[in-house]
Design an enzyme around this catalytic site. Sequence first.
Site, PDB file in Angstrom:
ATOM      1  N   GLU A 156      -4.931  -8.625  -0.827  1.00  0.00           N
ATOM      2  CA  GLU A 156      -5.801  -8.379   0.329  1.00  0.00           C
ATOM      3  C   GLU A 156      -7.216  -8.210  -0.194  1.00  0.00           C
ATOM      4  O   GLU A 156      -7.470  -7.355  -1.057  1.00  0.00           O
ATOM      5  CB  GLU A 156      -5.383  -7.122   1.109  1.00  0.00           C
ATOM      6  CG  GLU A 156      -4.121  -7.324   1.915  1.00  0.00           C
ATOM      7  CD  GLU A 156      -3.749  -6.123   2.778  1.00  0.00           C
ATOM      8  OE1 GLU A 156      -4.651  -5.420   3.275  1.00  0.00           O
ATOM      9  OE2 GLU A 156      -2.531  -5.896   2.949  1.00  0.00           O
TER      10      GLU A 156
ATOM     11  N   GLU B 257       0.839  -1.214   0.000  1.00  0.00           N
ATOM     12  CA  GLU B 257       0.000   0.000   0.000  1.00  0.00           C
ATOM     13  C   GLU B 257       0.869   1.258   0.000  1.00  0.00           C
ATOM     14  O   GLU B 257       0.731   2.133   0.858  1.00  0.00           O
ATOM     15  CB  GLU B 257      -0.986  -0.023   1.169  1.00  0.00           C
ATOM     16  CG  GLU B 257      -1.941  -1.200   1.074  1.00  0.00           C
ATOM     17  CD  GLU B 257      -3.178  -1.114   1.973  1.00  0.00           C
ATOM     18  OE1 GLU B 257      -3.215  -0.275   2.885  1.00  0.00           O
ATOM     19  OE2 GLU B 257      -4.121  -1.903   1.735  1.00  0.00           O
TER      20      GLU B 257
HETATM   21  O1  AHR Z   1      -5.697  -6.020   6.732  1.00  0.00           O
HETATM   22  C1  AHR Z   1      -5.544  -4.877   7.539  1.00  0.00           C
HETATM   23  C2  AHR Z   1      -4.806  -3.760   6.824  1.00  0.00           C
HETATM   24  O2  AHR Z   1      -5.582  -3.326   5.735  1.00  0.00           O
HETATM   25  C3  AHR Z   1      -3.488  -4.110   6.189  1.00  0.00           C
HETATM   26  O3  AHR Z   1      -2.420  -4.043   7.062  1.00  0.00           O
HETATM   27  C4  AHR Z   1      -3.339  -3.056   5.142  1.00  0.00           C
HETATM   28  O4  AHR Z   1      -2.488  -3.454   4.097  1.00  0.00           O
HETATM   29  C5  AHR Z   1      -4.769  -2.759   4.737  1.00  0.00           C
HETATM   30  O5  AHR Z   1      -5.008  -1.405   4.667  1.00  0.00           O
END
Ligand code: AHR
Length: 496
Positions: A293, A174
């Site tokens: 994710e 990110e």
């Molecule tokens: O999954 C929780 C958080 O969400 C992670 O650390 C991040 O990459 C995302 O914003």
Amino acid sequence: MRKLYLLLNDEIAKINPEIYGHFTEHIGGVIYSGIWVGKDSKTENINGFRKYIIDKLKAINCPVIRWPGGCFAEMYNWRDGIGDFRPVRHSFWTKIDGRYESNEVGTHEFAEFCESVGTKPYFAANMTTTTPQEIFEWFDYCMSDEDTTTLAKERKENGRSKPYDIPYWGIGNENWGGGGNMTPEAYIDLYRKYSSVLKSMKFDTKLFACGSDADNFDWTMRFCEAYKDAYKCIDGYTMHYYCRCDGECIEYSDDDWYEQIKRAMYMDDIIKRNWNIISAYGMTDHLKLVVDEWGTWHKPDSGPSKGKNLYEQQSTMRDAMVTAITLNIFNNNCDKVIMANVAQLVNNLHCLFLADEENCITTPTYHIFDMFKEHQGAKAIRTLFETDDISYSFDNEEKSIKDLSISASVKDGYLILTAANTGLEKDITLLPEGVGGKLENTAEMTVLSCDDIRACNTFEEPEKIVPTKKTVDISKGITVEKSSIAAIKIKINDEK
Ligand code: AHR
């Protein structure tokens, strides 16, 4: 009855098993009290890791696990997690939950946990507080042959002579946000440095670059523009999408159910639109998508720790439905998506397990991964079927969603069909028909459903929602009940 045409020879691509991947970050209760209980724990463990989770991950053929973050990765110094002295540090999350990182679990522990599960590790490398040199050294430490380099010797002194197999590395996390708040141009500049160092090493590893946050297509466009001169030093384009509603996890309304599903279905658009941009730049051979994710994100504190574990949430039939829809989308886009990692494995957002000391249970999401596992490594095929629209209202707006999500694949002479009825009112009966081949009438069907869509598995009642199996005659139609998910395995009859 709705006809469902299964185009047996119309192949999309092979479904990479890694699409069924997972994610464990050093956040809240994921590592400590989740997968890790410690070697001296009363809880049954293998080298400190919860045996129950290891066994259950083996049972679903877990293909890959991402670690150590997430945002955590962007402040992580890998040297803190090796050897006898493990310093206690601030982590990315300390300001939010007051916890410090003990570094009890580091490179050796995590890589050996993956070996116990029989899965591949996917490491996320920090590019915010480190230099390429430090990641170069982490590669050396993990993967150099026995007794070759000084770092390989250090690894041996720390108990491991043979190298670890770490086939996937994410370069940053990110970086448009918590990971350095960069522009795509700044990120690509930095990525070039990291990749030129890491790609010059002898290891056969895949490097993934930080892609867009959901539908931030501007990032993708500027990324491709900035990358076009350096083309071919990336092996995957990562993308995050949480179908966030930020509403109640359990006490949701029917309209909340439909809105959550609409947001889950949006994954298909995000994949296709990012892919269109990558195609426009002629980069589809290198920038395959890695959705590292994804999942639901509800209001906090619904999990058993009652808010102690950051972002821990319960999991109901609605989360199971999101899982099924998302995995169907990945299967149907497996020519574009090469890996995906649901966030996160235990005691967190969209999780497969909830654990506390000796208690550990599987969520409905776990059961969907189990029901869909036959798709791993299979050949995804195209399907044709009709859907109806379901209308609902949300935030004073009239909206609608499709009532059916389907994917199908072929492996070892069997057709694997997974179908989700997203509606809360009507059962749907499908009449499957093989096109380009014949299907046997008798098939095995596994179903996940519950009369109460807000029900969940708890430590007190761990099997409230579990799959049931039956044998069906597909020539009479297969009924997918309202708000349920079905997986059907049908033998392909090769007689001409
Ligand atoms: O999954 C929780 C958080 O969400 C992670 O650390 C991040 O990459 C995302 O914003």
